[in-house]
Motif scaffolding. Structure first.
Motif, short mmCIF file in Angstrom:
data_model
loop_
_atom_site.label_atom_id
_atom_site.label_comp_id
_atom_site.label_asym_id
_atom_site.label_seq_id
_atom_site.Cartn_x
_atom_site.Cartn_y
_atom_site.Cartn_z
N UNK A 162 51.17 28.42 -53.31
CA UNK A 162 51.17 28.07 -54.73
C UNK A 162 50.46 26.72 -54.92
N UNK A 163 50.06 26.41 -56.14
CA UNK A 163 49.46 25.09 -56.38
C UNK A 163 50.46 23.98 -56.09
N UNK A 164 49.95 22.84 -55.63
CA UNK A 164 50.80 21.67 -55.42
C UNK A 164 51.52 21.33 -56.73
N UNK A 165 52.77 21.00 -56.62
CA UNK A 165 53.55 20.65 -57.79
C UNK A 165 54.44 21.77 -58.30
N UNK A 166 54.22 22.99 -57.83
CA UNK A 166 55.03 24.12 -58.31
C UNK A 166 56.49 23.95 -57.91
N UNK A 167 56.73 23.52 -56.69
CA UNK A 167 58.12 23.41 -56.23
C UNK A 167 58.92 22.47 -57.12
N UNK A 168 58.36 21.30 -57.42
CA UNK A 168 59.09 20.34 -58.25
C UNK A 168 59.21 20.82 -59.68
N UNK A 169 58.19 21.54 -60.18
CA UNK A 169 58.26 22.08 -61.53
C UNK A 169 59.34 23.16 -61.62
N UNK A 170 59.46 23.98 -60.58
CA UNK A 170 60.54 24.97 -60.54
C UNK A 170 61.90 24.28 -60.53
N UNK A 171 61.99 23.21 -59.79
CA UNK A 171 63.26 22.47 -59.72
C UNK A 171 63.65 21.97 -61.11
N UNK A 172 62.66 21.49 -61.88
CA UNK A 172 62.94 21.02 -63.24
C UNK A 172 63.47 22.14 -64.13
N UNK A 173 63.17 23.39 -63.75
CA UNK A 173 63.64 24.54 -64.52
C UNK A 173 64.88 25.17 -63.90
N UNK A 174 65.48 24.47 -62.93
CA UNK A 174 66.74 24.94 -62.36
C UNK A 174 66.61 25.90 -61.21
N UNK A 175 65.43 25.95 -60.56
CA UNK A 175 65.18 26.88 -59.46
C UNK A 175 64.88 26.09 -58.18
#
Length: 331
Positions: free
Chosen positions: A277-290
């Motif tokens: 996935x593109x860099x930053x996806x993991x942290x963006x998912x975390x912001x959405x509760x995942x």
């Protein structure tokens, strides 16, 4: 000292309040029949673990793999087995990466030189000619979810240590080496049966190796509840359920691949997959509760890879929907 990143595991990513796709435990708690077995054993906690209970557990594991009880070492989770491996006093060790990092931690902390065999592309095993007397590999491998050929593993140099923590999630276990007396195999029971908090696993090796690894362990090294769990989870009924769950997990994996498409790096053979996935996806998912497992702590991977636990379709759809939103926002 080893890098602190090598001690990073999925439970750190799965903070309270997040939907957990970071940890590979396949069920949130033990099934009712196993909880009943463990609950019935609570009244015996006032007594020390008995030699008879330990022998029953070792016999159950031995029957499960066609081995003898003196080829079984019971463990507080497979991770304890890796901590014992430096007792074998290897001169130099090869570790196949990307892979579970605890073996490298154990050897480096013991001052044993470690050489990486780093896989690329589709993570198949190349020809390995490292000058080592012991090689460690996971099968299926964490976090790539690749299942290597047993015959190919047998061609690796030195003595073989195979981490089969997720092998019981593979229908039929076709590439297992648990029956091979020349290979040291580690198994976990915590993933399939929801026992991560109890710690339950075992090691299979020849009797001399088992004795060397057991030497110096404290008295009563494995608690009563763990002994009961090992015995129960190696029973014929439990093995039948294991196979059913493995086939169900394969169906769930097929659904996950269908949903994620080209993001999946290789077809998963374990109850998790590696996604690019593109860099930053993991942290963006975390912001959405995942929560998903970061993979830049695995040698050979970077922050564009995440490990995602495969769940039943209805639950996995939550991850897919969040990922779709995040990818659109980042685009």
């Amino acid at each position: 000292m080893t890098s602190p990143d090598l001690r990073h595991h999925g439970d750190v990513d799965a903070a309270a309040g997040l939907a957990d796709f970071a940890v590979n435990v396949r069920v949130p708690h033990p099934p009712d029949w196993l909880r009943d077995r463990l609950a019935a054993a609570l009244d015996d906690l006032g007594r020390y673990p008995s030699a008879a209970a330990e022998h029953r557990a070792r016999e159950a594991v031995a029957r499960r793999h066609g081995r003898s009880p003196d080829e079984v070492l019971l463990l507080n989770g497979a991770a304890e087995g890796f901590a014992l491996l430096p007792k074998l006093r290897p001169r130099r060790v090869a570790i196949v990466h990307p892979g579970f990092t605890e073996p490298e931690v154990a050897f480096r902390d013991a001052g044993v030189p470690v050489e990486h065999v780093t896989l690329t592309g589709d993570f198949t095993l190349p020809e390995v000619t490292a000058d080592v007397d012991l090689t460690v590999i996971g099968n299926p491998t964490n976090p790539t979810s690749v299942l290597h050929s047993a015959a190919r593993i047998k061609q690796l140099p030195g003595r073989l240590v195979v981490d089969e923590a997720f092998m019981d999630a593979v229908p039929g276990e076709p590439e297992s080496l648990a029956h091979d007396p020349d290979v040291l195999v580690l198994r976990s029971l915590t993933k399939t049966w929801g026992l991560a908090g109890l710690r339950a696993g075992y090691l299979l090796a020849d009797p001399d190796t088992v004795a060397r690894l057991a030497f110096g362990r404290p008295h009563w090294p494995v608690g009563s509840l763990t002994l009961e769990a090992i015995t129960a989870c190696c029973s014929p009924a439990a093995l039948d359920e294991t196979e059913r769950l493995a086939r169900e997990a394969a169906e769930h994996a097929a659904y996950a691949v269908e949903q994620l498409g080209e993001l999946v790096v290789v077809p998963p053979k374990a109850p998790f997959l590696l996604a690019k996935v593109p860099a930053g996806v993991r942290l963006a998912l975390r912001d959405k509760g995942i929560a998903v497992r970061r993979c830049d702590t695995f040698p050979g991977l970077d922050d564009t890879c995440v490990r995602v636990a495969i769940r039943p379709p209805r639950e996995f759809a939550l991850f897919v929907d969040a990922l779709r939103v995040v990818m659109e926002e980042l685009a």
